[in-house]
Design an enzyme around this catalytic site. Sequence first.
Site, PDB file in Angstrom:
ATOM      1  CB  CYS A 121      -0.923   0.006   1.224  1.00  0.00           C
ATOM      2  SG  CYS A 121      -2.238  -1.232   1.134  1.00  0.00           S
ATOM      3  CB  CYS A 202      -4.193  -0.877  -1.220  1.00  0.00           C
ATOM      4  SG  CYS A 202      -2.573  -1.561  -0.792  1.00  0.00           S
TER       5      CYS A 202
END
Length: 308
Positions: A121, A202
């Site tokens: 992420c 993400c």
Amino acid sequence: MPFQQGSARTRQRTVLLVGVVVLLAALVLAVVLASVLTHGKQEVTPQMLKWKDRGTTKNLQEVILGRCYNYVTARYPELGDKDCLKIWESLKHAFIYKNPCNITAEDYQPLMELASHPIPCNKSLFWSKTNDLAHRYTKSNQNFLTLEDTLLGYMADRVSWCGDPSAPGINYESCPKRSECESNPSSVFWKMASKMFAEAACGVVQVMLNGSIEAGAFRNSSIFGSVEVFNLNPAKVSAVHIWLMHDIGGPQSESCSGHSIKRLKSILEERNFKMTCEDNYRPVQLLQCVHTPDHTDCRLCTNTTVTP
């Protein structure tokens, strides 16, 4: 009588000799005809299809395998369980002996599954018309990853391939451009890889665009504008940060308040993303200034603007 018997034997020998000569002549004629027919067949063997783009990269198998092994052993050893031989075979079977204008997403699906891996992420960096700058930045700052920094992109970057229905099944002379047919091996591959890269993103994602292009920094026809932006997952991505970069000393055709950036903002907001835009993101601009440190654009007091 003895003379007649001798004459008969002579005639028999003559007939036998003539028969042998005729037989040999027939054999020679048969060999010549066979050779001519075989040569004729070779001449009508289907030729490789001709296209306008460069052909398959020489030693493609060695290039792909070498990059794969380097990626999973030296760069990211945590991916050491990837089977590079299977990855190569799945790539080869996606295009070999196939018409290069009839490639489908299904052809590449096994490859995508074999080579996929998680993206941490806050590390995804998308780009459009900033190829060189984006990759110079990820090489100097490993906190970010472009598609070309993933296993799939790393193996395929600046490599070309396409098949052909005729032997040997791979065309090393030419491959089709997108303008010749959209369903070519390269276009289908990069669209699928881009889709998968976007789906895996993400946290906060970064997008590096080129503000010096007269046609506009954001283009709906680009891979980012047509594939990646629509495959970002609002449930996984918390924000999209745009870095709008301008060439040092070049035209500033568009700023964060420009028309194409407003269009991008509208698309993202419709999909429930938060977006910010920054003109000439300073860490990237400093990388640009390495080559022209004395330019006025490279002064330490140069202002940047952030647009919510």
